[in-house]
Write a protein that holds these residues in place. Structure first.
Motif, PDB file in Angstrom:
ATOM      1  N   LEU A 146       0.886  -1.183  -0.014  1.00  0.00           N
ATOM      2  CA  LEU A 146      -0.107   0.004  -0.032  1.00  0.00           C
ATOM      3  C   LEU A 146       0.909   1.236   0.111  1.00  0.00           C
ATOM      4  O   LEU A 146       0.544   2.168  -0.652  1.00  0.00           O
ATOM      5  CB  LEU A 146      -1.125   0.098   1.180  1.00  0.00           C
ATOM      6  CG  LEU A 146      -2.107  -1.180   1.106  1.00  0.00           C
ATOM      7  CD1 LEU A 146      -2.570  -1.012   2.553  1.00  0.00           C
ATOM      8  CD2 LEU A 146      -2.959  -0.877   0.106  1.00  0.00           C
ATOM      9  N   ALA A 147       2.054   1.316   0.543  1.00  0.00           N
ATOM     10  CA  ALA A 147       2.961   2.249   0.638  1.00  0.00           C
ATOM     11  C   ALA A 147       3.397   2.656  -0.866  1.00  0.00           C
ATOM     12  O   ALA A 147       3.405   3.756  -1.307  1.00  0.00           O
ATOM     13  CB  ALA A 147       4.212   2.071   1.579  1.00  0.00           C
ATOM     14  N   GLU A 148       3.697   1.673  -1.653  1.00  0.00           N
ATOM     15  CA  GLU A 148       3.971   1.932  -2.978  1.00  0.00           C
ATOM     16  C   GLU A 148       2.782   2.160  -3.889  1.00  0.00           C
ATOM     17  O   GLU A 148       3.106   3.005  -4.696  1.00  0.00           O
ATOM     18  CB  GLU A 148       4.518   0.391  -3.614  1.00  0.00           C
ATOM     19  CG  GLU A 148       5.085   0.652  -4.901  1.00  0.00           C
ATOM     20  CD  GLU A 148       5.883  -0.534  -5.473  1.00  0.00           C
ATOM     21  OE1 GLU A 148       6.205  -0.757  -6.555  1.00  0.00           O
ATOM     22  OE2 GLU A 148       5.995  -1.684  -4.696  1.00  0.00           O
ATOM     23  N   ALA A 149       1.832   1.672  -3.475  1.00  0.00           N
ATOM     24  CA  ALA A 149       0.553   2.044  -4.335  1.00  0.00           C
ATOM     25  C   ALA A 149       0.176   3.556  -4.253  1.00  0.00           C
ATOM     26  O   ALA A 149      -0.246   4.017  -5.138  1.00  0.00           O
ATOM     27  CB  ALA A 149      -0.492   1.097  -4.086  1.00  0.00           C
ATOM     28  N   PHE A 150       0.451   4.030  -3.038  1.00  0.00           N
ATOM     29  CA  PHE A 150      -0.087   5.546  -2.921  1.00  0.00           C
ATOM     30  C   PHE A 150       1.213   6.273  -2.820  1.00  0.00           C
ATOM     31  O   PHE A 150       1.020   7.519  -2.529  1.00  0.00           O
ATOM     32  CB  PHE A 150      -0.770   5.491  -1.426  1.00  0.00           C
ATOM     33  CG  PHE A 150      -2.263   5.031  -1.673  1.00  0.00           C
ATOM     34  CD1 PHE A 150      -3.112   5.966  -1.794  1.00  0.00           C
ATOM     35  CD2 PHE A 150      -2.617   3.846  -1.157  1.00  0.00           C
ATOM     36  CE1 PHE A 150      -4.504   5.526  -2.151  1.00  0.00           C
ATOM     37  CE2 PHE A 150      -3.778   3.361  -1.400  1.00  0.00           C
ATOM     38  CZ  PHE A 150      -4.839   4.013  -1.501  1.00  0.00           C
TER      39      PHE A 150
END
Length: 337
Positions: A146-150
């Motif tokens: 999620l860190a990478e996705a956002f």
């Protein structure tokens, strides 16, 4: 956070059951037997949900979601869904590496629903990281995904069991790599995110945070390590001057005593297995995994896939329901910020 339609007080919470061979689908279906003041939207293979409900002896009415549908309070025995077909055959308790792609497809779609504002929170079931890695996909966990996705280079993993909250300065790292990862810049950013989200998601106006030392006895005045003196204490002093309520560095072996608990809203542990054993001992099966620092609300269960329990009816949905409750509470606070 994702925008909330002020004319409709019902938030939409998107759900990913996780590893299809595990108990993720089970606990989702079990939780769906109860009423929730939220619109629950499950991103999963429709046939998996039907099959697993049959194995568990649960009646479930699956309702397909159409883009633009207004959020509605969840009714017992119903479940709104978006169909994502599994890559391969699914059998309860039997891993299939080909379904790693299906798991990430459900997570990607759910993430996009939050990004575009169709959902206000994400609740995730447990995944089997080894299967995803065996499929040749570099994956260390939901938090990092999620860190990478956002495009959020710094997020914080926190687990909560009742009023006991433990956040982590580092997450899924080998123990040998932890000391180098704890820099002043990293620690300061972590504490700022932790304080901010304790205020926003938990309604704590000036949260009290106890910071654990890295070394035994918090370094014993430098005799057992100097990270406390050279890195942790300077950060605590700097943020304390700004009005943050921080205690530490405190030896981890005494930090969780009764007095410490009374004076603490959240702990910051330096590594995964420093603080989480205490929390899971205190509330395993009732705890919630929360990702802080994202432009959305994300919660999850505190347990793994429990393959041997999948499809047997022996799994408990308490942690998943706690994750749903935490997400729902956070969306209500976010709506009134």
């Amino acid at each position: 956070m994702a925008p909330v339609d002020s004319s409709n007080p019902i938030p939409r919470i998107v759900i990913t059951p996780g590893e299809p061979a595990g108990i993720g689908p089970d606990v989702v279906l079990m939780a769906a037997q109860k009423a929730w003041n939220a619109d629950l939207l499950c991103v999963a293979d429709r046939d998996l949900l039907t099959q697993r409900a049959g194995e568990l002896g649960l009646d479930i009415e699956l309702l397909p979601y159409t883009t633009g549908d207004a959020p509605q309070a969840h009714q017992p025995g119903q479940l709104r869904y978006i169909h994502v077909p599994a890559t391969a055959t699914i059998s309860a308790g039997k891993l299939n590496v080909e379904n790693a792609f299906y798991v990430l497809a459900t997570l990607s779609l759910a993430t996009e629903l939050c990004r575009c504002g169709d959902a206000q929170a994400l609740v995730t079931g447990p995944v089997q990281k080894s299967v995803i890695n065996d499929a040749g996909i570099p994956f260390t966990g939901h938090t990092e995904f999620l860190a990478e996705a956002f495009n959020c280079p710094h997020v914080v993993m926190m687990l909560a069991a009742g009023d006991l909250r433990v956040a982590l300065a580092t997450t899924h790292l080998p123990l040998a790599a932890v000391p180098a990862a704890i820099t002043e810049a990293h620690l300061e950013k972590t504490l700022r995110i932790l304080r901010h989200d304790l205020q926003q998601q938990f309604g704590l106006p000036n949260p009290r945070i106890t910071v654990l030392g890295l070394n035994p006895h918090a370094g014993e005045g430098g005799h057992l390590g100097r990270e406390e003196i050279e890195i942790i204490t300077p950060v605590i002093n700097r943020l304390s001057q700004e009005g943050c309520v921080l205690y530490g560095p405190v030896p981890a072996d005494t930090a969780f005593n009764a007095e410490g608990r009374r004076n603490t809203d959240a702990y910051l542990a330096m590594y995964h297995d420093q603080g989480l054993p205490v929390l899971k001992f205190a509330g395993f099966g009732e705890a919630v995994n929360i990702t802080l620092g994202l432009p959305m609300i994300r919660t999850s269960v505190d347990h793994g896939t429990a393959l041997s329990l999948a499809g047997t009816g022996k799994a408990k949905s308490s942690s998943f329901e706690a994750a749903l409750s935490a997400a729902l509470s956070a969306t209500k606070r976010d709506t009134h910020q």
